[in-house]
Design an enzyme around this catalytic site. Structure first.
Site, PDB file in Angstrom:
ATOM      1  N   ASP A 171      53.509  45.362  34.498  1.00 10.05           N
ATOM      2  CA  ASP A 171      52.238  44.974  35.128  1.00 10.05           C
ATOM      3  C   ASP A 171      51.408  46.261  35.366  1.00 10.05           C
ATOM      4  OD1 ASP A 171      51.374  42.264  36.782  1.00 10.05           O
ATOM      5  OD2 ASP A 171      50.488  44.082  37.634  1.00 10.05           O
TER       6      ASP A 171
ATOM      7  N   GLY B 223      51.158  44.325  46.172  1.00 10.63           N
ATOM      8  CA  GLY B 223      49.732  43.954  46.133  1.00 10.63           C
ATOM      9  C   GLY B 223      48.800  45.154  46.092  1.00 10.63           C
TER      10      GLY B 223
ATOM     11  N   GLY C 168      49.247  42.545  19.747  1.00  9.33           N
ATOM     12  CA  GLY C 168      48.496  41.611  18.889  1.00  9.33           C
ATOM     13  C   GLY C 168      47.014  41.935  18.906  1.00  9.33           C
TER      14      GLY C 168
ATOM     15  N   TYR D 149      50.955  40.106  23.339  1.00 13.25           N
ATOM     16  CA  TYR D 149      49.513  40.014  23.590  1.00 13.25           C
ATOM     17  C   TYR D 149      48.839  41.359  23.324  1.00 13.25           C
ATOM     18  CZ  TYR D 149      45.193  38.865  26.136  1.00 13.25           C
ATOM     19  OH  TYR D 149      43.876  38.646  26.490  1.00 13.25           O
TER      20      TYR D 149
HETATM   21  P1  NAD Z   1      41.834  30.471  27.420  1.00 15.09           P
HETATM   22  O1  NAD Z   1      43.313  30.381  27.313  1.00 15.09           O
HETATM   23  O2  NAD Z   1      41.125  29.591  28.390  1.00 15.09           O
HETATM   24  O3  NAD Z   1      41.151  30.233  26.001  1.00 15.09           O
HETATM   25  C1  NAD Z   1      41.793  30.478  24.764  1.00 15.09           C
HETATM   26  C2  NAD Z   1      41.431  29.332  23.816  1.00 15.09           C
HETATM   27  O4  NAD Z   1      42.003  29.611  22.530  1.00 15.09           O
HETATM   28  C3  NAD Z   1      42.009  27.987  24.271  1.00 15.09           C
HETATM   29  O5  NAD Z   1      41.029  26.989  24.109  1.00 15.09           O
HETATM   30  C4  NAD Z   1      43.187  27.768  23.339  1.00 15.09           C
HETATM   31  O6  NAD Z   1      43.498  26.402  23.185  1.00 15.09           O
HETATM   32  C5  NAD Z   1      42.686  28.440  22.069  1.00 15.09           C
HETATM   33  N1  NAD Z   1      43.749  28.905  21.169  1.00 15.09           N
HETATM   34  C6  NAD Z   1      44.845  29.637  21.495  1.00 15.09           C
HETATM   35  N2  NAD Z   1      45.573  29.891  20.373  1.00 15.09           N
HETATM   36  C7  NAD Z   1      44.908  29.311  19.339  1.00 15.09           C
HETATM   37  C8  NAD Z   1      45.173  29.207  17.938  1.00 15.09           C
HETATM   38  N3  NAD Z   1      46.273  29.756  17.381  1.00 15.09           N
HETATM   39  N4  NAD Z   1      44.290  28.521  17.162  1.00 15.09           N
HETATM   40  C9  NAD Z   1      43.196  27.940  17.715  1.00 15.09           C
HETATM   41  N5  NAD Z   1      42.906  28.005  19.040  1.00 15.09           N
HETATM   42  C10 NAD Z   1      43.753  28.677  19.830  1.00 15.09           C
HETATM   43  O7  NAD Z   1      41.498  32.017  27.711  1.00 15.09           O
HETATM   44  P2  NAD Z   1      40.109  32.730  28.010  1.00 15.09           P
HETATM   45  O8  NAD Z   1      40.207  33.415  29.312  1.00 15.09           O
HETATM   46  O9  NAD Z   1      38.981  31.801  27.735  1.00 15.09           O
HETATM   47  O10 NAD Z   1      40.143  33.874  26.902  1.00 15.09           O
HETATM   48  C11 NAD Z   1      39.385  33.761  25.692  1.00 15.09           C
HETATM   49  C12 NAD Z   1      39.595  35.021  24.878  1.00 15.09           C
HETATM   50  O11 NAD Z   1      39.160  36.169  25.614  1.00 15.09           O
HETATM   51  C13 NAD Z   1      41.060  35.283  24.488  1.00 15.09           C
HETATM   52  O12 NAD Z   1      41.090  35.780  23.181  1.00 15.09           O
HETATM   53  C14 NAD Z   1      41.486  36.348  25.466  1.00 15.09           C
HETATM   54  O13 NAD Z   1      42.496  37.174  24.926  1.00 15.09           O
HETATM   55  C15 NAD Z   1      40.199  37.126  25.687  1.00 15.09           C
HETATM   56  N6  NAD Z   1      40.208  37.793  27.003  1.00 15.09           N
HETATM   57  C16 NAD Z   1      39.980  37.094  28.145  1.00 15.09           C
HETATM   58  C17 NAD Z   1      40.011  37.737  29.361  1.00 15.09           C
HETATM   59  C18 NAD Z   1      39.722  37.024  30.656  1.00 15.09           C
HETATM   60  O14 NAD Z   1      39.806  37.667  31.716  1.00 15.09           O
HETATM   61  N7  NAD Z   1      39.351  35.778  30.676  1.00 15.09           N
HETATM   62  C19 NAD Z   1      40.314  39.107  29.432  1.00 15.09           C
HETATM   63  C20 NAD Z   1      40.568  39.775  28.239  1.00 15.09           C
HETATM   64  C21 NAD Z   1      40.505  39.115  27.028  1.00 15.09           C
HETATM   65  N1  UDP Z   2      49.142  38.421  40.379  1.00 13.00           N
HETATM   66  C1  UDP Z   2      49.626  38.137  41.655  1.00 13.00           C
HETATM   67  N2  UDP Z   2      49.847  36.841  41.966  1.00 13.00           N
HETATM   68  C2  UDP Z   2      49.611  35.808  41.103  1.00 13.00           C
HETATM   69  C3  UDP Z   2      49.116  36.101  39.819  1.00 13.00           C
HETATM   70  C4  UDP Z   2      48.905  37.423  39.486  1.00 13.00           C
HETATM   71  O1  UDP Z   2      49.837  39.038  42.461  1.00 13.00           O
HETATM   72  O2  UDP Z   2      49.849  34.651  41.493  1.00 13.00           O
HETATM   73  C5  UDP Z   2      48.860  39.836  40.034  1.00 13.00           C
HETATM   74  C6  UDP Z   2      49.489  40.313  38.746  1.00 13.00           C
HETATM   75  O3  UDP Z   2      50.796  40.791  38.969  1.00 13.00           O
HETATM   76  C7  UDP Z   2      48.523  41.417  38.344  1.00 13.00           C
HETATM   77  C8  UDP Z   2      47.172  40.939  38.856  1.00 13.00           C
HETATM   78  O4  UDP Z   2      47.461  39.959  39.848  1.00 13.00           O
HETATM   79  O5  UDP Z   2      48.867  42.621  38.998  1.00 13.00           O
HETATM   80  C9  UDP Z   2      46.309  40.312  37.777  1.00 13.00           C
HETATM   81  O6  UDP Z   2      47.079  39.348  37.115  1.00 13.00           O
HETATM   82  P1  UDP Z   2      46.492  38.379  36.008  1.00 13.00           P
HETATM   83  O7  UDP Z   2      47.642  37.593  35.465  1.00 13.00           O
HETATM   84  O8  UDP Z   2      45.328  37.643  36.527  1.00 13.00           O
HETATM   85  O9  UDP Z   2      45.901  39.342  34.893  1.00 13.00           O
HETATM   86  P2  UDP Z   2      46.428  40.662  34.163  1.00 13.00           P
HETATM   87  O10 UDP Z   2      47.736  41.090  34.747  1.00 13.00           O
HETATM   88  O11 UDP Z   2      46.577  40.264  32.739  1.00 13.00           O
HETATM   89  O12 UDP Z   2      45.363  41.636  34.441  1.00 13.00           O
END
Ligand code: NAD
Ligand code: UDP
Length: 338
Positions: free
Chosen positions: A288, A222, A163, A160
């Site tokens: 993490d 936590g 990428g 991730y």
């Molecule tokens: P999500 O998993 O709900 O949405 C991702 C969407 O992309 C889904 O609808 C999935 O089916 C689609 N998808 C995945 N791989 C695909 C592919 N190869 N081709 C076509 N569609 C594909 O996640 P989200 O929280 O809505 O995140 C949306 C975007 O924002 C992502 O790119 C994620 O990396 C980025 N992002 C989100 C957060 C967050 O906190 N929500 C934080 C950082 C980055």
């Molecule tokens: N986390 C947790 N319990 C859960 C899910 C996540 O304690 O059931 C923690 C996780 O280890 C991280 C933080 O919450 O420290 C945020 O996790 P999340 O997966 O939401 O996002 P990211 O780690 O990608 O920021």
């Protein structure tokens, strides 16, 4: 939720109706973005492989003839004449992006490449949903855009993180080599209605566990921190960046700088749901990040953007959403059993 923005201060200039592709439009953030763009009068085409996205996220939009959905994986090339592209396609929760890490990496690298080629062909403006994960487990706190990060290239989160970093590089190169009109946001943890109950991220996990009376699974002790942004604030930031004049073609952090430990979040959700759930501890996942908080000075200065929804306010509507989802799911379960 009330409109918290003073519209007299909006500096973005909205273009006339456009034909817009939203890759990942059936997901949590993508569906909110599609809704916003359709309601602004644009023609919106959602392209999604439905790996984590759901058609029910789009149910209100399907009645608009300016909205359409194409099931397609962006790892395969696509051809669509469009004016704008938003690339949100990529699973975002650690359990989902780690389930098929090779496909996750292909989605960010090969998928972004296909969308950039499409943008170049049609002279479309293109937006990339990047992430705070490009900072990895940061040594600089809070994280400004100029920080290069501390990322492991060889671990379970790398598919991730690396990428998304490679995708940023591709955006840079398509702009400098081919003049493609790019915008990039680095999104910090965002939550709200339409997250999946089985999403695996911390806010949805804790709310669902609290509502079901299950144990609340805090990973590690936590004490690690995150900053939680409500979805409406984030989508406003997306649109400001996309249409801002002058154009900003370097990555911009968007997130809520309020910083909480994961334990504090668990306690807050238990309080707000009135749950009898107990906190239990589970092993901290590999790599993490220990702490995370956005430096949003650039977004404040250049977009006049600040998040307006406090954690308690955002959690209230997110809890209400999951209460509805779970009561519906329980109803279906009871019906099926009868
Ligand atoms: P999500 O998993 O709900 O949405 C991702 C969407 O992309 C889904 O609808 C999935 O089916 C689609 N998808 C995945 N791989 C695909 C592919 N190869 N081709 C076509 N569609 C594909 O996640 P989200 O929280 O809505 O995140 C949306 C975007 O924002 C992502 O790119 C994620 O990396 C980025 N992002 C989100 C957060 C967050 O906190 N929500 C934080 C950082 C980055
Ligand atoms: N986390 C947790 N319990 C859960 C899910 C996540 O304690 O059931 C923690 C996780 O280890 C991280 C933080 O919450 O420290 C945020 O996790 P999340 O997966 O939401 O996002 P990211 O780690 O990608 O920021």
């Amino acid at each position: 939720m009330k409109n918290i923005f003073d519209t007299t201060k909006i500096i973005s200039k909205r273009p006339p109706a456009r034909r817009i592709l939203v890759a990942g439009g059936a997901g949590f953030l993508g569906s909110h973005l599609c809704e916003r763009l359709v309601h602004e009068g644009n023609t919106v085409i959602c392209v999604d492989n439905f790996s984590t996205g759901r058609m029910e996220n789009l149910s209100d939009l399907l009645r608009f003839d300016t909205f359409s959905v194409i099931q397609h994986d962006i790892v395969d090339p696509l051809e669509l004449p469009v004016d704008e592209i938003y690339n949100l396609a990529c699973p975002a929760s650690p359990p989902h992006y780690q389930a098929d890490p090779i496909h996750t990496l292909k989605t960010s690298v090969i998928g972004s490449l296909h969308l950039l080629e499409l943008a170049r062909k049609h002279q479309a403006r293109i937006f990339q949903a990047s992430t705070s994960e490009v900072y990895g487990d940061p040594h600089v706190h809070p994280q400004p855009e100029a920080y290069w990060g501390n990322v492991n290239s060889f671990g379970p989160r790398s598919c991730y993180d690396e990428g998304k970093r490679s995708a940023e590089t591709l955006f840079y190169d398509f702009h400098h080599q081919h003049g493609v009109d790019i915008r990039i946001v680095r999104i910090f943890n965002t939550y709200g209605p339409r997250m999946r109950a089985d999403d695996g991220r911390v806010v949805s996990n804790f709310i669902v566990q609290a509502l079901r009376g299950d144990d609340i699974t805090v990973y590690g002790d936590g004490s690690q921190t995150r900053s939680f942004c409500y979805v409406d604030d984030l989508i406003e930031g997306f649109c400001r960046l996309m249409y801002n004049q002058p154009a900003i073609r370097t990555p911009v952090n968007l997130g809520n700088p309020g910083e909480f430990t994961v334990r504090e979040l668990a306690q807050q959700i238990i309080r707000m749901t009135g749950s009898s759930s107990k906190i239990v501890h589970r092993p901290l996942p590999t790599d993490d990040p220990r702490q995370r908080r956005p430096d949003i000075s650039a977004a404040k200065r250049d977009l006049d953007w600040t998040p307006g929804v406090a954690l308690t306010e955002g959690l209230t509507s997110t809890i209400a959403y999951f209460e509805h989802q779970l009561s519906r799911a329980d109803g279906e379960f009871v019906e099926a059993a009868q």
